[in-house]
Design an enzyme around this catalytic site. Structure first.
Site, PDB file in Angstrom:
ATOM      1  N   ASP A  11      16.127  30.897  92.959  1.00 16.22           N
ATOM      2  CA  ASP A  11      15.844  31.938  93.952  1.00 16.22           C
ATOM      3  C   ASP A  11      16.310  33.261  93.360  1.00 16.22           C
ATOM      4  O   ASP A  11      17.499  33.418  93.051  1.00 16.22           O
ATOM      5  CB  ASP A  11      16.598  31.671  95.258  1.00 16.22           C
ATOM      6  CG  ASP A  11      16.052  30.464  96.004  1.00 16.22           C
ATOM      7  OD1 ASP A  11      14.844  30.209  95.900  1.00 16.22           O
ATOM      8  OD2 ASP A  11      16.834  29.796  96.697  1.00 16.22           O
ATOM      9  N   ASP A 130       8.267  26.475 105.114  1.00 18.30           N
ATOM     10  CA  ASP A 130       9.637  26.528 105.617  1.00 18.30           C
ATOM     11  C   ASP A 130       9.572  26.236 107.113  1.00 18.30           C
ATOM     12  O   ASP A 130       8.860  26.926 107.847  1.00 18.30           O
ATOM     13  CB  ASP A 130      10.242  27.922 105.419  1.00 18.30           C
ATOM     14  CG  ASP A 130      10.286  28.339 103.949  1.00 18.30           C
ATOM     15  OD1 ASP A 130      10.381  27.440 103.090  1.00 18.30           O
ATOM     16  OD2 ASP A 130      10.243  29.555 103.668  1.00 18.30           O
TER      17      ASP A 130
END
Length: 251
Positions: A11, A130
């Site tokens: 990330d 998500d």
């Protein structure tokens, strides 16, 4: 029998690798280029590189960083963050990415999945989803998990498959960063529902969690970040343990 894949996730924010819990409280985890090189050397099967603030900041993925990472690795490499057009994907593939991961842009304009799979092939298109449980329902979120939508996880998964996605990267926001295991019940349901590979994300904290997601969650691949970045689970050790549990992996 297809081997199960282990995928470290980088990330990226402001050019650094970061990691948080439940999508917040980010801490620095190192240089993405150095980490990518290290993962390729120790036996990671693939890498995922997510420019996590690109969508929120309304900008494109950092092409320069993609070029640098691609130069260091010899394993498949997926890039996500801020991708919303065929041109974006073309640029990333030219910089060395093997696949792209789309999320918010696919929710806002689902036909993008069709366009990308038709132009580049479905094997190139990963749709990231998500989701978190709200009143017993898995609700899909966009913009880095900050905005709930009306979409149900399982309905959306079926739709992205029909539109030509080659893989689904499912992150349970409830499990993310908790190190308490993957959302195996939801993963098993997803696997039964669609015929494309499911990558499990969110919750890895021990070797047993990886075993469980492959056995109970029926996942095709498992993605993790902090347990790899901070050396808590070395990838060679993890793969040997999976092998010991009769789970097919590439050693």
């Amino acid at each position: 029998m297809l081997t199960k894949r282990i995928i470290p996730c980088l990330d990226i924010k402001n050019g650094r690798t970061v990691k948080g819990v439940n999508f917040v409280n980010l801490i620095d985890a190192g240089d993405p280029v150095a980490l990518a090189k290290q993962y390729a050397e120790v036996g990671a099967d693939e890498l995922v590189f997510l420019d996590i603030s690109a969508t929120l900041e309304g900008r494109k993925t950092m092409l320069e960083m993609v070029l640098k990472v691609a130069a260091q690795v010899n394993i498949p490499f997926t890039v996500g963050g801020g991708i919303s057009t065929v041109e974006d994907v073309d640029a990333l593939l030219h910089c060395g990415a093997d696949k792209v991961s789309i999320n918010s842009s696919a929710i806002k304009r689902p036909v993008l999945i069709n366009e990308l799979s038709q132009k580049f092939g479905s094997q190139c298109v990963v749709v990231a989803i998500d989701a978190k449980q709200i009143d017993g329902k898995w609700v899909v979120h966009l913009a880095g998990g900050t905005i709930p939508t009306e979409l149900d996880l399982f309905d959306w998964a079926k739709e992205v498959e029909q539109r030509g996605a080659g893989e689904i990267l499912f992150t349970s926001m409830d499990n993310d960063g908790t190190k308490e295991g993957f959302a195996n019940e939801a993963l098993a349901k997803l696997s039964a529902l669609v015929n494309i590979p499911i990558i499990a994300s969110g919750g890895a904290g021990s070797v047993q969690h990886f075993v469980d997601t492959f056995v109970k969650g029926k996942s095709d691949a498992a993605l993790a970040a902090s347990v790899f970045h901070f050396g808590e689970i070395p990838i060679p050790t993890l793969k040997q343990e999976l092998k010991n549990n009769t789970i097919e992996v590439r050693l």
